[in-house]
Scaffold this active site. Structure first.
Site, PDB file in Angstrom:
ATOM      1  N   GLY A 139      50.716  26.539  50.886  1.00  0.00           N
ATOM      2  CA  GLY A 139      50.232  27.380  51.974  1.00  0.00           C
ATOM      3  C   GLY A 139      49.279  28.441  51.472  1.00  0.00           C
ATOM      4  O   GLY A 139      48.231  28.143  50.892  1.00  0.00           O
ATOM      5  N   GLY A 140      49.681  29.723  51.677  1.00  0.00           N
ATOM      6  CA  GLY A 140      48.846  30.846  51.253  1.00  0.00           C
ATOM      7  C   GLY A 140      48.557  30.806  49.771  1.00  0.00           C
ATOM      8  O   GLY A 140      47.468  31.170  49.314  1.00  0.00           O
ATOM      9  N   GLY A 364      13.730  11.566  45.697  1.00  0.00           N
ATOM     10  CA  GLY A 364      14.310  12.822  46.180  1.00  0.00           C
ATOM     11  C   GLY A 364      15.184  13.465  45.121  1.00  0.00           C
ATOM     12  O   GLY A 364      15.263  14.692  45.025  1.00  0.00           O
ATOM     13  N   ALA A 365      15.835  12.634  44.311  1.00  0.00           N
ATOM     14  CA  ALA A 365      16.698  13.176  43.259  1.00  0.00           C
ATOM     15  C   ALA A 365      15.870  13.897  42.197  1.00  0.00           C
ATOM     16  O   ALA A 365      16.345  14.828  41.555  1.00  0.00           O
ATOM     17  CB  ALA A 365      17.525  12.062  42.631  1.00  0.00           C
TER      18      ALA A 365
END
Lengths: 474, 73
Positions: A139-140, A364-365
């Site tokens: 949890g936390g 693009g890389a």
């Protein structure tokens, strides 16, 4: 948000290996520990001390009290630790072993845990935050480490939103803690954890090494030793190889700490030293997915780049990339959205960032791996490197589609090879890349280390800079 | 426990370098895939004995397709 960890046989608190004072003593330089908050039963303990001589703040869950569950008092201890670390601009290290919020305190404990999250987020990008998870962190206690820059998981560390009992009662799914939130799922699948270790001592040691790299960043020494790195690439341009020896060869021997080693392994992100100065290395790894960038690896690298920038750590980018991985799976996984993060991360960074193209960089890389256009400090290439939109054969098959269709099948390979050679000289050759200014300098593999170090030293000769932004866990 | 090695991307099976019955270590290459103009080795990932090799040379595999089953040591 809570779960009760299994209780070992009850030892007196002072002898219990989970005692926070003992754990924090192991973290800090001998004799350096000073209490910030009293060693009581609040559930947390905050201290100051040194690591490799550099002052730090640290806190630790008290798993001897209610399994380390976090109530109002314990959370206040953590917030106090953060106030000190922020005021004095020191790295902060959290040792976690906690079942989460104290159920008995109800919403008050949730409110208190939320205040820790606020303090962590306000500190993000300003002071290095390292988490070491040594037991269950539910949890936390799971989201606390997750908000920090680096998460280290010891062998008994388990991170999950809710434990197996609650999972079983809510969804009927039968799963144990190891499979739900142990080293395998978080080291390899989720990316929640940056480093997994075989022992608690090793986890603490890695936290010390990282704190040292962030706090004692050093200077590039005038005399950086070189070694010939050319043998670390295979002869064939198509052959895959493991980039780790190259990363190790660029860095000072034995100085590297790799983050996210098994998650998105087609890109390698390692903190280490070059000529004594802390640097972050980002390297494509052709052994995995051919070294392609994909949605996960772009996201992994983006977070690393932003972390380095926030803490003033220069970057060395080792490029050997065939492109962004195409296909339905990647598109549906958001390779465009997540790939954009890497463009954003590099383009936003203000620290020195030096690129070395070792073998090839396409499409693009090419841009995403810290190209000149994104503001690279300096771009180096090894003599045989190729910088292009795509491989020469693939390019001429598109550019000369009609012409090739007319060629007799038995001659096609030969014609393709001729066209490719011609295309390489006009479009992909390293000379062309130098002419248009996207590569600054061709460097020999045997002189690479000193060239990279000199580029960083030159960029920092009038002072150091760091990015002014948080380090959201992308 | 048996471990299934799967393809991580769409590719051609260029070469099969292991066979059923072989004993392998985590770093051993089982097959070499060809994709993105790169030869990409598929590693065993675990130590054990190969019980099934599910691909042949020339075949196209898709992301997630099983390549081999290994009975872990």
């Amino acid at each position: 948000m809570t779960t009760a960890p299994a209780k070992p046989a009850k030892l007196p608190r002072e002898l219990d290996p989970r005692n926070p004072f003992t754990r924090l003593t192991n973290l800090l330089d001998p004799g350096s520990l000073e209490l910030i908050t009293p060693d009581d039963l609040s559930g947390m303990l905050a201290v100051r001390g040194t690591i490799a001589g550099a002052p730090v703040v640290a806190f630790c869950s008290d798993a001897t009290v209610m399994g380390g569950a976090m109530g109002d008092e314990g959370c206040e201890v953590v917030c106090t630790a953060y106030e000190v670390a922020r005021r004095e601009e020191l790295p902060i290290i959290g040792l976690w072993h906690s079942g989460g919020a104290r159920l008995a305190e109800g919403v008050l404990s949730l409110h208190a845990v939320g205040k820790i999250f606020y303090a962590m987020t306000q500190a993000s990008g300003k002071i290095p935050q390292i988490s070491v998870v040594l037991g269950p962190a539910a949890g936390g206690a799971a989201y606390g480490p997750a908000l920090t820059d680096v998460v280290i998981l010891g062998p008994e560390g388990r991170i999950f939103v809710t434990g197996p009992d609650v999972v079983r009662s809510v969804t009927g799914e039968d799963v144990d803690m190891l499979r739900l939130g142990g080293p395998e799922p978080h080291g390899r699948r989720s990316g929640v954890v940056h480093i997994t270790t075989d022992s608690e001592a090793a986890a603490i040691e890695q936290a010390r090494r990282l704190a040292d790299l962030f706090a004692n960043q050093g200077e590039v020494s005038g005399d950086v030793s070189d070694s010939d790195l050319s043998g670390l690439l295979p002869e064939s341009a198509k052959r895959a190889y493991d980039v780790h020896p190259l990363v190790g060869g660029v860095l000072d021997e034995g100085s590297g700490v790799e983050l996210h080693q098994r998650w998105a392994p087609n890109i390698v992100t390692t903190l280490g030293r070059l000529g004594g100065r802390t640097v972050g290395v980002i390297a494509n790894n052709p052994l995995r997915l051919g070294g392609c960038l994909d949605a996960l690896s772009a996201e992994k690298a983006s977070r690393f780049v932003r972390m380095c920038d926030a803490f003033g750590v220069p970057m060395v980018v080792l490029v050997d990339v065939p492109g962004y991985l195409p296909g339905v799976g990647q598109e549906w996984d958001g390779v465009v959205r997540r790939g954009a993060k890497l463009l954003h991360a590099f383009a936003e960074s203000v620290v020195p960032r030096v690129t070395l193209v070792t073998r090839k960089t396409y499409g693009g890389a090419y841009i995403a791996m810290n190209a000149r256009s994104l503001g690279a400090t300096r771009v180096f290439a090894w003599p045989r490197a190729e910088v292009a939109v795509m491989g020469a054969v693939a390019a001429i098959r598109i550019l000369h589609r009609r012409k090739l269709a007319e060629v007799a099948p038995e001659l096609r390979t030969q014609v393709e090879a001729e066209l490719a050679a011609e295309h390489e000289t006009i479009a992909g050759g390293i000379e062309r890349a130098r002419e248009i200014g996207v590569v600054d300098e061709v460097v020999e593999p045997a002189k690479t280390r000193s060239a990279l170090a000199a580029a960083i030293a030159t960029a920092e000769q009038h002072g150091r800079v760091r990015g002014r932004h948080g380090n959201i866990p992308l | 426990m048996s471990h299934t090695v799967v393809a991580e991307l769409v590719a051609n099976v260029q070469k099969v370098t292991a066979k059923a019955g072989d004993t392998v270590g985590p770093e051993d290459t089982l097959v070499i895939l060809e994709s993105m103009k790169m030869e990409i080795p598929v590693l065993a990932e675990v130590a054990g004995t190969i019980t099934e090799l599910k691909v042949v040379e020339g075949e196209v595999v898709r992301d997630g397709d099983p390549i081999a089953v290994i009975e872990e040591n």
